[in-house]
Write a protein that holds these residues in place. Structure first.
Motif, PDB file in Angstrom:
ATOM      1  N   LYS A   1       0.836  -1.221   0.000  1.00 52.85           N
ATOM      2  CA  LYS A   1       0.000   0.000   0.000  1.00 52.85           C
ATOM      3  C   LYS A   1       0.867   1.267   0.000  1.00 52.85           C
ATOM      4  CE  LYS A   1      -3.883   1.910   2.674  1.00 52.85           C
ATOM      5  NZ  LYS A   1      -3.276   3.201   2.812  1.00 52.85           N
TER       6      LYS A   1
ATOM      7  N   GLY B   1       2.341   1.411  -8.763  1.00 52.20           N
ATOM      8  CA  GLY B   1       2.015   0.138  -8.111  1.00 52.20           C
ATOM      9  C   GLY B   1       1.759  -0.946  -9.154  1.00 52.20           C
ATOM     10  N   ASP B   2       1.020  -0.564 -10.218  1.00 55.48           N
ATOM     11  CA  ASP B   2       0.744  -1.526 -11.309  1.00 55.48           C
ATOM     12  C   ASP B   2       2.042  -1.992 -11.946  1.00 55.48           C
ATOM     13  OD1 ASP B   2      -1.913  -1.336 -10.917  1.00 55.48           O
ATOM     14  OD2 ASP B   2      -2.387  -0.244 -12.768  1.00 55.48           O
TER      15      ASP B   2
ATOM     16  N   ARG C   1       7.435 -10.339   8.575  1.00 55.57           N
ATOM     17  CA  ARG C   1       7.493 -10.154   7.102  1.00 55.57           C
ATOM     18  C   ARG C   1       8.874 -10.518   6.547  1.00 55.57           C
ATOM     19  NH1 ARG C   1       4.095  -5.775   8.761  1.00 55.57           N
ATOM     20  NH2 ARG C   1       2.044  -5.921   7.760  1.00 55.57           N
TER      21      ARG C   1
HETATM   22  N1  LIG Z   1      -1.475  -0.510  -7.985  1.00 54.66           N
HETATM   23  C1  LIG Z   1      -2.336  -1.454  -7.650  1.00 54.66           C
HETATM   24  N2  LIG Z   1      -2.656  -1.623  -6.368  1.00 54.66           N
HETATM   25  C2  LIG Z   1      -3.496  -2.600  -6.011  1.00 54.66           C
HETATM   26  C3  LIG Z   1      -4.053  -3.451  -6.955  1.00 54.66           C
HETATM   27  N3  LIG Z   1      -4.866  -4.323  -6.323  1.00 54.66           N
HETATM   28  C4  LIG Z   1      -4.795  -4.036  -5.019  1.00 54.66           C
HETATM   29  N4  LIG Z   1      -3.962  -2.998  -4.821  1.00 54.66           N
HETATM   30  C5  LIG Z   1      -3.577  -2.344  -3.605  1.00 54.66           C
HETATM   31  O1  LIG Z   1      -2.705  -3.234  -2.922  1.00 54.66           O
HETATM   32  C6  LIG Z   1      -2.727  -2.900  -1.560  1.00 54.66           C
HETATM   33  C7  LIG Z   1      -2.780  -4.208  -0.782  1.00 54.66           C
HETATM   34  O2  LIG Z   1      -2.648  -3.878   0.529  1.00 54.66           O
HETATM   35  P1  LIG Z   1      -2.696  -4.970   1.636  1.00 54.66           P
HETATM   36  O3  LIG Z   1      -2.265  -6.311   1.136  1.00 54.66           O
HETATM   37  O4  LIG Z   1      -4.005  -4.898   2.334  1.00 54.66           O
HETATM   38  O5  LIG Z   1      -1.642  -4.415   2.630  1.00 54.66           O
HETATM   39  P2  LIG Z   1      -0.135  -4.145   2.396  1.00 54.66           P
HETATM   40  O6  LIG Z   1       0.052  -2.680   2.291  1.00 54.66           O
HETATM   41  O7  LIG Z   1       0.439  -4.942   1.290  1.00 54.66           O
HETATM   42  O8  LIG Z   1       0.425  -4.661   3.769  1.00 54.66           O
HETATM   43  P3  LIG Z   1       0.597  -6.132   4.262  1.00 54.66           P
HETATM   44  O9  LIG Z   1      -0.093  -7.044   3.356  1.00 54.66           O
HETATM   45  O10 LIG Z   1      -0.005  -6.149   5.611  1.00 54.66           O
HETATM   46  O11 LIG Z   1       2.057  -6.353   4.295  1.00 54.66           O
HETATM   47  C8  LIG Z   1      -3.957  -2.005  -1.356  1.00 54.66           C
HETATM   48  O12 LIG Z   1      -3.556  -0.683  -1.163  1.00 54.66           O
HETATM   49  C9  LIG Z   1      -4.721  -2.103  -2.676  1.00 54.66           C
HETATM   50  O13 LIG Z   1      -5.401  -0.915  -2.991  1.00 54.66           O
HETATM   51  C10 LIG Z   1      -3.714  -3.243  -8.324  1.00 54.66           C
HETATM   52  O14 LIG Z   1      -4.169  -3.946  -9.243  1.00 54.66           O
HETATM   53  N5  LIG Z   1      -2.852  -2.245  -8.595  1.00 54.66           N
END
Ligand SMILES: Nc1nc2c(ncn2[C@@H]2O[C@H](COP(=O)(O)OP(=O)(O)OP(=O)(O)O)[C@@H](O)[C@H]2O)c(=O)[nH]1
Length: 448
Positions: free
Chosen positions: A317, A328-329, A429
């Motif tokens: 995130k 992020g993508d 982690r």
């Molecule tokens: N850029 C992007 N972001 C995504 C996509 N799908 C999900 N996300 C983001 O991925 C993030 C996943 O966050 P989480 O897995 O809940 O938490 P994290 O920040 O990875 O933290 P932990 O899993 O606890 O380590 C969220 O902010 C979603 O909005 C995507 O297709 N593209």
């Protein structure tokens, strides 16, 4: 008595006699008496008019050489030719009708003892008039046939499909423009060539199919992928259809082939999009489930264990928040590539959604194998990511379960790997954990 008077007085008897013969034609089936007789009566009456006119010796000379004066556009005989063409008669039947008409007139006129008083000149002129009528009828008939051939040729030439007709031996009788273009020739150059010599890449198949169409008298449908013009590979769907002569013998094979390369590509895109993740092009959740079921069966069969990994990015995130969703993508795409690099082609890397990935490792011969791949993935993902929006770093938490040791159903294995991944998160982690029974019920445990 003059012949025209005899014909006028006996036209119905002449036609009765003639009709017995004409009805026997294959194509006369289904024609009623009026349709069959109409032109015959008309032709006879036109001939009578002609015989009743005086004829100069030069006209007689010309006619005897088959050069009658030009006729108005649609004579009765020409209309006969047109009708017979439309009714589907063949040329021989059409000519035989006139022969029969001549025979009926002459025989009846002899039988009724009219002949002695019929002027010899009338008989000659009658024969010439019949010949003239045959010529007019045939001219119209062949005119229509040629026109039809021209139109069919135009239709086939303009078709983007490859159309061709082969002798049963494989020699080309007809090829349209699209067909000859593929072989970079003009249609006339192909006539007489052996079809098999043009299609070397699939000559065996074609030879077998041609024989089978002729032997079974059935249409063959197929698809082929080939580089017909030496360019890129193209997909064709094709038909080979037996053509029968009037005696029912297969005399040729008509073929058509349609280029379906674009259609195939779009079907493949649809198929892929149903089973693959749009962003990373990895198998999606449903294909992952399918593969897992398949690999569990394979593992049971071979006795070789299977490893299942759940990989979740750590604090992903924050990347989104700092560099934006597009960055992020981009990172997710690069993560997919890096994980895929760590495994064999026969293993499956999938994206379940968000920042969650899975790996199915098949045929695990050495227990350490899974651990070393997990370590490699951790190393790969730790390397910094050069994204368009700037540099970013990430780590991941991995949960691992083994089949059949930890479970033998997809649901069990998925739950185990998920719980192991949560254990890894909870342990700080950036690491991996193998599933243990003690983890049961501690993780998210959600269905996959
Ligand atoms: N850029 C992007 N972001 C995504 C996509 N799908 C999900 N996300 C983001 O991925 C993030 C996943 O966050 P989480 O897995 O809940 O938490 P994290 O920040 O990875 O933290 P932990 O899993 O606890 O380590 C969220 O902010 C979603 O909005 C995507 O297709 N593209």
């Amino acid at each position: 008595m003059r012949l025209p008077h005899f014909i006028r007085a006996n036209v119905d008897s002449i036609l009765d006699e003639w009709e017995k013969f004409a009805q026997a034609f294959k194509h006369a089936e289904g024609l009623d008496q009026t349709a069959l007789r109409d032109h015959a009566r008309g032709i006879l009456l036109v001939i009578c008019d002609d015989l009743e006119c005086e004829q100069s010796s030069s006209e007689r000379d010309e006619k005897s050489k088959g050069r009658a004066p030009p006729m108005p556009a649609e004579t009765e005989a020409a209309m006969h030719g047109l009708s017979r063409y439309v009714e589907g008669f063949d040329v021989n039947e059409s000519i035989a009708e006139f022969r029969a008409l001549r025979a009926s007139v002459l025989r009846l006129s002899v039988d009724s003892l009219a002949l002695p008083s019929v002027a010899a000149d009338d008989i000659t002129r009658f024969n010439e008039a019949i010949d003239q009528a045959v010529a007019e009828s045939l001219a119209r008939f062949t005119d229509m046939k040629e026109r039809r051939n021209r139109l069919f040729e135009a239709l086939l030439s303009s078709s983007p499909d490859l159309n061709y007709i082969l002798e049963t031996t494989g020699a080309i009788i007809y090829a349209n423009r699209a067909f000859s273009d593929v072989f970079q020739k003009i249609p006339a150059e192909l006539i007489g060539n052996d079809f098999r010599s043009l299609c070397k890449p699939f000559v065996r198949d074609i030879e077998r199919q041609l024989k089978s169409v002729v032997a079974t008298r059935k249409t063959h449908r197929g698809e082929m992928f080939t580089q017909l013009d030496g360019g890129e590979e193209r997909a064709y769907e094709y038909l080979l259809v037996p053509v029968f002569n009037p005696a029912g013998v297969c005399e040729a094979v008509a073929g058509s082939a349609r280029d379906i390369t674009e259609r195939k590509a779009s079907e493949e895109r649809v198929r892929r999009s149903a089973n693959h993740d749009f962003l990373t092009e990895l198998p999606n959740r449903s294909l992952f489930r399918e593969r897992l079921e398949h690999e569990i069966k394979h593992s049971t069969r071979t006795g070789l264990p299977l490893g299942l990994m759940f990989i979740d990015l750590d604090l992903f995130k924050e990347v989104n928040d700092r560099l934006g969703h597009a960055a992020g993508d981009q990172m997710l795409q690069e993560v997919a590539r890096r994980i895929s690099k760590c495994v064999r082609d026969t293993d499956t890397v999938a994206r379940l959604g968000g920042d969650e990935f899975t790996v199915i490792l098949t045929d695990v011969t050495l227990p350490d194998h899974i651990e070393s791949i997990a370590a490699e993935i951790l190393d790969e993902l730790r390397r910094p990511f050069e994204l368009a929006a700037g540099e970013a770093s990430i780590s991941c938490s991995i949960g691992i379960t083994v089949c059949p040791g930890d479970g033998i159903t997809p649901d069990e294995l998925v739950r185990n790997a998920d719980e192991a991944m949560y254990a890894s998160k909870n342990a700080g982690r950036n690491g991996y954990q193998f599933f243990t029974v003690a983890m049961r019920g501690v993780g998210s445990g959600g269905p996959v």
